[in-house]
Enzyme design. Structure first.
Site, PDB file in Angstrom:
ATOM      1  N   SER A  78       0.843  -1.184   0.000  1.00  9.14           N
ATOM      2  CA  SER A  78       0.000   0.000   0.000  1.00  9.14           C
ATOM      3  C   SER A  78       0.884   1.242   0.000  1.00  9.14           C
ATOM      4  CB  SER A  78      -0.961  -0.045   1.188  1.00  9.14           C
ATOM      5  OG  SER A  78      -1.993   0.891   1.027  1.00  9.14           O
ATOM      6  N   ASP A 129      -9.820  -3.544  -5.620  1.00  9.19           N
ATOM      7  CA  ASP A 129      -9.239  -2.749  -4.539  1.00  9.19           C
ATOM      8  C   ASP A 129      -9.657  -1.284  -4.680  1.00  9.19           C
ATOM      9  OD1 ASP A 129      -7.687  -1.454  -2.677  1.00  9.19           O
ATOM     10  OD2 ASP A 129      -5.795  -2.366  -3.301  1.00  9.19           O
ATOM     11  N   HIS A 176      -8.047  -4.946  -1.539  1.00 12.06           N
ATOM     12  CA  HIS A 176      -6.828  -4.400  -0.963  1.00 12.06           C
ATOM     13  C   HIS A 176      -6.111  -5.398  -0.043  1.00 12.06           C
ATOM     14  CE1 HIS A 176      -4.232  -0.980  -0.207  1.00 12.06           C
ATOM     15  NE2 HIS A 176      -4.315  -1.183   1.092  1.00 12.06           N
TER      16      HIS A 176
END
Length: 701
Positions: free
Chosen positions: A553, A639, A674
């Site tokens: 991320s 995501d 995600h």
């Protein structure tokens, strides 16, 4: 780098992404993006129904997956071995220690072979389990399934439970009769994942996600009514702010929490009148944060107001909690960062961090006397679980280190006695004495000392020959704990040094540590990580051609940045759901997280200066003809946080600009978002895949 690249031989030709130039101009600066076509025009609809993805984009992602599988095909047996090891360290039929609440105690369990949690309750003082929700049964037949938990009503008759079956983080809420196990007709779509009961158990509050995936409205739902009849309680019209809804232990108030990354605002609704307008506590002021916990006739408020950079705790009357009535209770101390707080009938409790290490502090509300709970290891993790009841002297906390399995304690705040409830079982066996955990300090470019937590076996030679997996994050003020992970043992047992670089952008050394790694100072995050690698090499823990860097991320942005800045210092890079197309994303205010993220990275739409900050480090914009090491990028099709097209574009551009380096491998989870796959063993398969890449690059297959 030649050695690490040499492990990838005779690879098939990678997918060739066509170039379709699209230009944009901001502040008189024109950029051209050859791969903008990878962003699906219908992304909002596609997140809810992945079958709507443009066939050309799907074909490219599938070709990338096939190329990745060919490149890592020789790790299949290793992946299976790693998965078996990791699974063998998990107690499959594990159960939590139930938390007491009224006549019951509530907990979770897993069954042998099961992927999802099961939720149960027992009579308060022990007895047979009553199954409330079987996650495995609810997930049956679904490619992706993630539970948001179950929240019982105050009268213990009903429970709100939520699920996401796309990976897009749009949760559906259902209401379950806890005595029969049957769901009521109520179905609430497109929520943020949970609800808060009104005290009478006849209605609840929830947050709705809008078409751009932003939690912008709080609704009140009455059991038995359709969702269309729900009353709008509050709407946040500024797209730069997130919103959540919560409750208090006393069931007196409903909290509406509105915030971005540096500013917050609370509105509270008395449960005595559910139709009233929420009361504003203190108007939002840029850079001022606060959060509330109820203490009977007072609120205790954690805030950085009045220059309290590392936060202080103030109190205010329950009936008049406005800022004009705030009185300092726990003073601000520079270098002592207060992270969270909870109030009980006789005690105030908070979690703080000093010198990079956490501790729990308990204050007697009558006498003002304070004492703390801390541990002696060089690096450890401490978590405050709190309690489900207000009138109690007992709180719950967890402790672990990189060598010590997690331990769960009940702590009596009056007698100061701690009771060990549970120690994490490692069925295949674990001897902490076989491992070493350390914390060392790396000197960054400007003299800042960067903590680095280490785990390795005692018999690992520290002569520069050991491979190293170096992990980093460094954003949003999130601190990475030096906690126990059974998965990391698979690397340590193969001679790896596992390292966590606590770089600026987190709050590991206080709020200033966060401020010094954001906005105009973001490059400190990247330079700190490189400094950590330099220090580990200088101290002969490893060598540059043995370091595999990993981050996900915002940590994936870190991976992209260090790849551009110092590719020669890493043997390989793992970038999970990497935020690498920073400038493009921050220029697109239709994306779910863009407006709320501007205080973290800058707003390039409004400010030329901030545009130039981001352009200077944005990984995608700074790809060049460089000696990149092998790179593994991982993304999720649905995501909403880091969209699939960011790593897809990045890999295409890496191949274009530096075709002789790499290789560059992209894995897109076509049925996940995600967090990757949702099941506990499915997640282990993904970690085994990542670690197999690291082992291959390090020549340790």
């Amino acid at each position: 780098m030649a050695r690490s690249k040499a492990v990838f031989q005779n690879l098939p030709t990678p997918p060739n992404a066509p170039k379709k130039p699209v230009s944009d101009t901001h502040h008189g600066i024109t950029r051209t993006d050859d791969y903008a076509w990878m962003r699906a025009d219908n992304w909002q609809a596609m997140f809810k129904d992945p079958s709507l993805l443009d066939p050309a984009i799907r074909a490219h992602l599938e070709a990338e997956n096939a190329h990745m599988e060919a490149a890592l095909g020789d790790t299949q047996d290793l992946q299976k071995t790693l998965f078996a090891e990791m699974k063998g360290r998990i107690k499959e039929d594990d159960s939590s220690v139930p938390m007491k609440d009224g006549p019951y105690a509530y907990g979770t369990l897993f069954v042998t072979g099961g992927e999802q949690a099961h939720y149960f309750r027992t009579p308060r003082d022990g007895g047979d389990r009553e199954l409330l929700l079987d996650g495995d049964r609810e997930a049956a037949g679904k490619d992706y399934f993630r539970l948001s938990g179950i929240d019982h009503s105050s009268n213990h008759a009903l429970g709100i439970w939520g699920y996401d079956d796309k990976g897009s983080e749009y949760f559906t809420l259902r209401v379950r009769d806890l005595s029969t196990g049957e769901d009521l007709p109520d179905v609430i779509e497109n929520t943020a994942g949970g609800g808060v009961w009104a005290p009478d158990g006849k209605s609840f509050f929830y947050t709705l996600q809008d078409e751009n995936h932003r939690p912008s409205k709080v609704f009140h739902h009455i059991i038995g009514e359709p969702q269309s009849a729900d009353r709008l309680v509050f709407e946040e019209t500024d797209p730069g702010f997130f919103m959540g809804v919560g409750g208090s232990l006393l069931d007196d108030v409903i909290y509406i929490d509105i915030h971005d990354h540096e500013t917050s605002e609370y509105r509270i609704l008395s449960t005595k009148d559910l139709t009233a307008e929420p009361l504003l506590v203190a108007e939002r002021e840029e850079g001022i944060e606060y959060s509330l916990t109820e203490g009977g006739d007072v609120f205790y408020i954690l805030t950085n107001a009045d220059g309290a950079k590392d936060f202080k705790i103030v109190e205010a009357p329950f009936e008049a909690p406005g800022k004009e009535n705030w009185t300092d209770l726990v003073a601000h101390e520079p270098g002592r960062l207060i992270l969270s707080h909870m109030a009980f009938a006789r005690h105030l409790v908070w979690l703080e961090r000093r010198d990079g290490l956490p501790r729990i502090v308990v204050r007697d509300r009558r006498s003002g006397e304070e004492h703390s709970i801390a541990f002696a290891e060089e690096a450890y993790s401490l978590g405050l679980s709190g309690a489900a009841e207000y009138d109690t002297d007992v709180i719950r906390f967890s402790y672990s280190s990189m060598t010590t399995p997690s331990q769960l304690f009940d702590y009596d705040m009056a007698t100061r006695q701690r009771t060990l409830l549970k120690t994490q079982e490692v069925p295949s066996g674990h001897n902490p004495d076989d491992y070493v955990t350390r914390r060392v300090m790396a000197t960054s470019h400007d003299g800042a000392l960067v903590p680095v937590s280490l785990l390795y076996r005692k018999d690992t030679p520290l002569d520069g020959s050991a491979p190293c997996l170096l992990y980093g994050y460094g954003a949003y003020g999130i601190s990475i704990p030096a906690s126990f992970s059974t998965n990391n043992l698979s690397l340590a047992d193969r001679g790896f040094v596992y390292a966590i670089a606590h770089v600026r952008g987190g709050k590991d050394k206080g709020f200033s540590w966060y401020e010094d790694g954001k906005m105009a100072l973001k490059e400190n995050t990247f330079k700190d990580f490189i400094a950590a690698a330099d220090h580990l090499v200088a101290q002969r823990f490893t060598a540059y051609d043995q370091i595999i860097a990993e981050g996900g991320s915002a940590g994936g942005m870190l991976m992209g940045a260090i790849a551009n800045m110092a590719p020669e210092k890493f043997a390989g890079i793992i970038a999970a759901v990497p935020f690498v197309d920073v400038l493009t994303t921050m220029l697109d205010d239709t994306l779910p997280l863009t407006p709320p993220e501007w205080p973290e990275w800058g707003n390039p739409l409004e400010s030329e200066e901030e545009y130039r900050w981001i352009a200077a480090y944005s990984p995608y914009d700074n790809v060049g003809t460089k000696s990149y090491p092998p790179i593994l990028a991982i993304s999720g099709l649905t995501d909403p946080r880091v969209t699939y097209w960011e790593p897809t574009k990045w890999v295409a551009k890496l191949r274009e600009k530096a075709p002789e380096a790499g290789p560059y491998l992209l894995k897109t989870n076509m049925a996940a978002g995600h967090g990757g796959k949702s099941g506990r063993f499915q997640r282990l398969e993904e970690i085994a895949f990542e670690y197999a890449f690291a082992l291959k690059v390090a020549g340790r297959m």
